[in-house]
Every structure is written in C-alpha cells, then in structure tokens.
Motif scaffolding. Structure first.
Motif, mmCIF file in Angstrom:
data_model
loop_
_atom_site.group_PDB
_atom_site.id
_atom_site.type_symbol
_atom_site.label_atom_id
_atom_site.label_comp_id
_atom_site.label_asym_id
_atom_site.label_seq_id
_atom_site.Cartn_x
_atom_site.Cartn_y
_atom_site.Cartn_z
ATOM 1 N N SER A 33 -44.319 4.170 -5.910
ATOM 2 C CA SER A 33 -44.445 5.363 -5.081
ATOM 3 C C SER A 33 -45.498 6.310 -5.645
ATOM 4 O O SER A 33 -46.313 6.866 -4.909
ATOM 5 C CB SER A 33 -43.092 6.070 -4.989
ATOM 6 O OG SER A 33 -43.212 7.263 -4.286
ATOM 7 N N ARG A 34 -45.500 6.494 -6.955
ATOM 8 C CA ARG A 34 -46.493 7.357 -7.599
ATOM 9 C C ARG A 34 -47.905 6.800 -7.411
ATOM 10 O O ARG A 34 -48.847 7.542 -7.130
ATOM 11 C CB ARG A 34 -46.180 7.505 -9.083
ATOM 12 C CG ARG A 34 -44.975 8.358 -9.357
ATOM 13 C CD ARG A 34 -44.685 8.422 -10.841
ATOM 14 N NE ARG A 34 -43.497 9.215 -11.096
ATOM 15 C CZ ARG A 34 -42.686 9.038 -12.112
ATOM 16 N NH1 ARG A 34 -42.929 8.091 -13.008
ATOM 17 N NH2 ARG A 34 -41.626 9.803 -12.281
ATOM 18 N N GLN A 35 -48.040 5.488 -7.580
ATOM 19 C CA GLN A 35 -49.348 4.847 -7.423
ATOM 20 C C GLN A 35 -49.839 4.999 -5.989
ATOM 21 O O GLN A 35 -51.006 5.283 -5.751
ATOM 22 C CB GLN A 35 -49.261 3.360 -7.801
ATOM 23 C CG GLN A 35 -50.572 2.608 -7.700
ATOM 24 C CD GLN A 35 -51.622 3.147 -8.650
ATOM 25 O OE1 GLN A 35 -51.315 3.647 -9.721
ATOM 26 N NE2 GLN A 35 -52.866 3.045 -8.239
ATOM 27 N N SER A 36 -48.945 4.821 -5.056
ATOM 28 C CA SER A 36 -49.298 4.982 -3.648
ATOM 29 C C SER A 36 -49.760 6.409 -3.366
ATOM 30 O O SER A 36 -50.730 6.632 -2.636
ATOM 31 C CB SER A 36 -48.103 4.629 -2.776
ATOM 32 O OG SER A 36 -48.385 4.853 -1.431
ATOM 33 N N ALA A 37 -49.083 7.380 -3.944
ATOM 34 C CA ALA A 37 -49.464 8.785 -3.756
ATOM 35 C C ALA A 37 -50.841 9.054 -4.363
ATOM 36 O O ALA A 37 -51.663 9.773 -3.769
ATOM 37 C CB ALA A 37 -48.415 9.697 -4.380
ATOM 38 N N ARG A 38 -51.118 8.466 -5.557
ATOM 39 C CA ARG A 38 -52.433 8.644 -6.181
ATOM 40 C C ARG A 38 -53.536 8.079 -5.287
ATOM 41 O O ARG A 38 -54.577 8.714 -5.079
ATOM 42 C CB ARG A 38 -52.466 7.946 -7.541
ATOM 43 C CG ARG A 38 -51.863 8.753 -8.660
ATOM 44 C CD ARG A 38 -52.182 8.142 -10.020
ATOM 45 N NE ARG A 38 -51.461 6.900 -10.257
ATOM 46 C CZ ARG A 38 -50.268 6.827 -10.840
ATOM 47 N NH1 ARG A 38 -49.674 7.923 -11.267
ATOM 48 N NH2 ARG A 38 -49.674 5.662 -11.016
ATOM 49 N N GLU A 39 -53.292 6.887 -4.742
ATOM 50 C CA GLU A 39 -54.280 6.266 -3.875
ATOM 51 C C GLU A 39 -54.494 7.082 -2.601
ATOM 52 O O GLU A 39 -55.620 7.229 -2.131
ATOM 53 C CB GLU A 39 -53.847 4.843 -3.531
ATOM 54 C CG GLU A 39 -53.906 3.897 -4.711
ATOM 55 C CD GLU A 39 -53.263 2.553 -4.431
ATOM 56 O OE1 GLU A 39 -52.744 2.347 -3.295
ATOM 57 O OE2 GLU A 39 -53.274 1.697 -5.343
ATOM 58 N N CYS A 40 -53.425 7.616 -2.084
ATOM 59 C CA CYS A 40 -53.518 8.443 -0.882
ATOM 60 C C CYS A 40 -54.358 9.692 -1.144
ATOM 61 O O CYS A 40 -55.208 10.060 -0.338
ATOM 62 C CB CYS A 40 -52.119 8.829 -0.395
ATOM 63 S SG CYS A 40 -52.110 9.842 1.078
ATOM 64 N N ARG A 41 -54.121 10.331 -2.277
ATOM 65 C CA ARG A 41 -54.912 11.523 -2.632
ATOM 66 C C ARG A 41 -56.383 11.176 -2.819
ATOM 67 O O ARG A 41 -57.261 11.943 -2.416
ATOM 68 C CB ARG A 41 -54.337 12.182 -3.875
ATOM 69 C CG ARG A 41 -53.031 12.931 -3.629
ATOM 70 C CD ARG A 41 -52.638 13.769 -4.826
ATOM 71 N NE ARG A 41 -52.324 12.958 -5.995
ATOM 72 C CZ ARG A 41 -51.125 12.484 -6.300
ATOM 73 N NH1 ARG A 41 -50.104 12.729 -5.490
ATOM 74 N NH2 ARG A 41 -50.919 11.771 -7.389
ATOM 75 N N ALA A 42 -56.658 10.030 -3.429
ATOM 76 C CA ALA A 42 -58.044 9.606 -3.626
ATOM 77 C C ALA A 42 -58.738 9.360 -2.282
ATOM 78 O O ALA A 42 -59.887 9.768 -2.080
ATOM 79 C CB ALA A 42 -58.099 8.357 -4.490
ATOM 80 N N ARG A 43 -58.035 8.701 -1.351
ATOM 81 C CA ARG A 43 -58.612 8.465 -0.025
ATOM 82 C C ARG A 43 -58.868 9.781 0.697
ATOM 83 O O ARG A 43 -59.901 9.957 1.344
ATOM 84 C CB ARG A 43 -57.675 7.591 0.817
ATOM 85 C CG ARG A 43 -57.676 6.131 0.436
ATOM 86 C CD ARG A 43 -56.950 5.287 1.477
ATOM 87 N NE ARG A 43 -55.603 5.740 1.768
ATOM 88 C CZ ARG A 43 -54.513 5.311 1.133
ATOM 89 N NH1 ARG A 43 -54.610 4.424 0.168
ATOM 90 N NH2 ARG A 43 -53.332 5.766 1.473
ATOM 91 N N LYS A 44 -57.934 10.699 0.557
ATOM 92 C CA LYS A 44 -58.071 12.001 1.200
ATOM 93 C C LYS A 44 -59.285 12.743 0.643
ATOM 94 O O LYS A 44 -60.068 13.344 1.394
ATOM 95 C CB LYS A 44 -56.800 12.825 0.972
ATOM 96 C CG LYS A 44 -56.778 14.152 1.676
ATOM 97 C CD LYS A 44 -55.442 14.848 1.431
ATOM 98 C CE LYS A 44 -55.373 16.191 2.091
ATOM 99 N NZ LYS A 44 -54.087 16.865 1.828
ATOM 100 N N LYS A 45 -59.472 12.672 -0.665
ATOM 101 C CA LYS A 45 -60.605 13.333 -1.310
ATOM 102 C C LYS A 45 -61.924 12.748 -0.811
ATOM 103 O O LYS A 45 -62.858 13.484 -0.482
ATOM 104 C CB LYS A 45 -60.505 13.172 -2.824
ATOM 105 C CG LYS A 45 -61.552 13.922 -3.599
ATOM 106 C CD LYS A 45 -61.331 13.761 -5.081
ATOM 107 C CE LYS A 45 -62.375 14.494 -5.881
ATOM 108 N NZ LYS A 45 -62.197 14.303 -7.320
ATOM 109 N N LEU A 46 -62.000 11.417 -0.722
ATOM 110 C CA LEU A 46 -63.210 10.766 -0.214
ATOM 111 C C LEU A 46 -63.480 11.151 1.240
ATOM 112 O O LEU A 46 -64.631 11.377 1.635
ATOM 113 C CB LEU A 46 -63.079 9.250 -0.330
ATOM 114 C CG LEU A 46 -63.221 8.669 -1.722
ATOM 115 C CD1 LEU A 46 -62.909 7.182 -1.718
ATOM 116 C CD2 LEU A 46 -64.623 8.905 -2.256
#
Length: 114
Positions: A33-46
């Motif tokens: 879940s934490r990893q998924s949240a990190r990836e989501c934030r990275a996609r949002k930033k891009l």
C-alpha cells in the motif's frame, strides 16, 4: 453416500460459498500500500510538471501572437495615414530578406530565360 454433488463433471463439496479469506501477511500488505501511494504521488508530480510546461508554452505562444497582432495594428494605422510600411513594400515586391544565394539563383534563371 457422501454429500458431494456432480456439477459439470466436477465434484463439489457442500460448504461456504465465495472466497476463502486470504492469509496475507499484514506487514506485506501495508508495504504494498505504501509503495502504491509513492508511485501514485510520483505519477501525480510528473503530470503536474507536464501541465505546467504545457501552460508555459501556450503562454509564450500567446505573447508572440499578441506582438504580431500589435505589429499588424501599427501597419494598419500607418496605412490609414497614407504611409506604406517598408515591411509591406518588401512583401509586395517580393524582396522579403532572402539569403543572397537564392537571389543569385533567381537572377541566373531570369537571364537564362531571356
């Protein structure tokens, strides 16, 4: 005889229906879940970076078009006063600041036709 039934060639045993509860480690689930949240934030930033660049390029294009519009307004004002701007004269006569090579080839072509 036992309580199992034949359905479509398979033996089904009576009991609870639906999924069996998964015996997944809670720590592993939390880490996923934490990893998924990190990836989501990275996609949002891009995505935001891309949109900001897009807005910036559109603003530059708008500024260039406004400058061009202002130039045309000045030309119209000058023409209303009876003056023909040198840029328009160059466009009408075909002398729009071409490189010297293209004008020399033009003259050689014209001399060959005569």
């Amino acid at each position: 005889m036992d309580d199992s039934k034949m359905v479509g060639g398979k033996v089904k045993k009576p009991g609870k229906r639906g999924r069996k509860p998964a015996k997944i480690d809670l720590k592993a689930k939390l880490e996923r879940s934490r990893q998924s949240a990190r990836e989501c934030r990275a996609r949002k930033k891009l995505r935001y970076q891309y949109l900001e660049e897009l807005v910036s390029s559109k603003e530059r294009a708008i500024c260039a078009l406004r400058e061009e519009l202002e130039m045309y307004k000045q030309w119209c004002t000058a023409m209303d006063q009876g003056k023909i701007p040198s840029e328009i004269k160059a466009l009408l006569t075909g002398d729009d600041q071409k490189p010297p090579q293209s004008s020399s080839t033009k003259t050689s072509k014209n001399s060959n036709q005569s």
